[in-house]
Design an enzyme around this catalytic site. Structure first.
Site, PDB file in Angstrom:
ATOM      1  N   ASP A 103     -56.625  11.187  12.798  1.00 29.48           N
ATOM      2  CA  ASP A 103     -55.799   9.980  12.758  1.00 29.48           C
ATOM      3  C   ASP A 103     -55.375   9.683  11.312  1.00 29.48           C
ATOM      4  O   ASP A 103     -56.025  10.123  10.364  1.00 29.48           O
ATOM      5  CB  ASP A 103     -56.592   8.769  13.269  1.00 29.48           C
ATOM      6  CG  ASP A 103     -56.989   8.922  14.726  1.00 29.48           C
ATOM      7  OD1 ASP A 103     -56.322   9.687  15.443  1.00 29.48           O
ATOM      8  OD2 ASP A 103     -57.975   8.280  15.136  1.00 29.48           O
TER       9      ASP A 103
HETATM   10  N1  URA Z   1     -61.723  10.842  16.732  1.00 23.93           N
HETATM   11  C1  URA Z   1     -60.987   9.781  16.376  1.00 23.93           C
HETATM   12  O1  URA Z   1     -61.091   8.715  16.948  1.00 23.93           O
HETATM   13  N2  URA Z   1     -60.121   9.940  15.354  1.00 23.93           N
HETATM   14  C2  URA Z   1     -59.988  11.089  14.669  1.00 23.93           C
HETATM   15  O2  URA Z   1     -59.194  11.152  13.728  1.00 23.93           O
HETATM   16  C3  URA Z   1     -60.776  12.182  15.056  1.00 23.93           C
HETATM   17  C4  URA Z   1     -61.633  12.034  16.099  1.00 23.93           C
END
Ligand code: URA
Length: 238
Positions: A103
């Site tokens: 993310d």
């Molecule tokens: N899980 C999440 O919630 N975000 C990420 O970036 C990776 C795994």
């Protein structure tokens, strides 16, 4: 492989530019100047020099990036900075892409590569390549949560997760926060955040520490990257 393709793949210039370098006599194959761009070479054996410098052929490229927050896991974007934008000009290639996504606000280990087959193997849920995360959480994580994660959870939207290994690193009772480590065998959208949410808490900071057998190099500051060694590429495939 054609000589002009070899040189263009090795980023010595566009296909048109390298053709003109060949015509100018700047390129030698096994010690002989070659002036035809159609010359066929065995890229694994021929000794190619450009302006006197030996050019070794490399097909696949692999970089370990310590992704900073604020950068998106994409190749191009009109508005946002992407993980590929973090590469220096000499390492940038059009065919590099992030293997899986983190993310925008997540930090840590992101692999950049042009090897589609390896990406497929790593990302396919069938291969169960582990991904390990460190997270800070708003709320107190409990042994009941550890057990629930170990069984697999139903997250929002009714999706079921595979069993995941949750370790509680610390709990701050006063501030009602916790630090955790979590090992997943799959990579559903926002999976860590949604699993923590499913037990009534909230991720406030997230970092990926490991993919399969490869751990994020502690020497890499946020935003820094380095090429994987041959041994590391092999370890990724195991
Ligand atoms: N899980 C999440 O919630 N975000 C990420 O970036 C990776 C795994």
């Amino acid at each position: 492989m054609r000589l002009d393709k070899f040189l263009a793949d090795m980023q010595l210039g566009s296909r048109k530019e390298v053709k003109s370098f060949i015509k100018k006599g700047l390129v030698q194959v096994d010690g002989q100047v070659v002036r035809s761009d159609k010359t066929q070479i065995d890229e694994t054996k021929a000794q190619v020099t450009f302006d006197g410098e030996v050019i070794t052929y490399q097909k696949d490229f692999y970089y370990m990036l310590n992704k900073p927050a604020g950068v998106i896991s994409a190749t191009v974007d009109n508005y946002e900075e992407t993980v590929v934008d973090l590469l220096a000009d000499e390492d940038f290639r059009e065919d590099l892409f992030p293997v899986g996504r983190l993310d925008k606000d997540t930090e840590g280990f992101l692999l950049l590569s042009n090897d589609g087959a390896l990406a497929h193997r790593i990302l396919s849920p069938r291969h169960h390549v582990e991904k390990e995360y460190y997270a800070q959480v708003n709320g107190i994580m409990t042994m009941a949560d550890v057990q629930a994660f170990a069984k697999g959870l139903v997250i929002d939207g009714g999706e079921e997760t595979l069993p995941a290994q949750l370790t509680i690193v610390s709990v701050d009772e006063g501030n009602e926060t916790a630090e955790i480590r979590l090992i997943l065998q799959e990579g559903k959208f926002h999976q860590v955040k949604r699993m923590v949410q499913a037990v009534g808490k909230e991720v406030t900071y997230l970092k990926r520490l490991r993919m399969g057998n490869l751990t994020l190099d502690p020497e890499l500051a946020l935003g820094e990257y380095r090429a994987l060694t041959a041994a590391e590429v092999k370890a990724l495939e195991e």
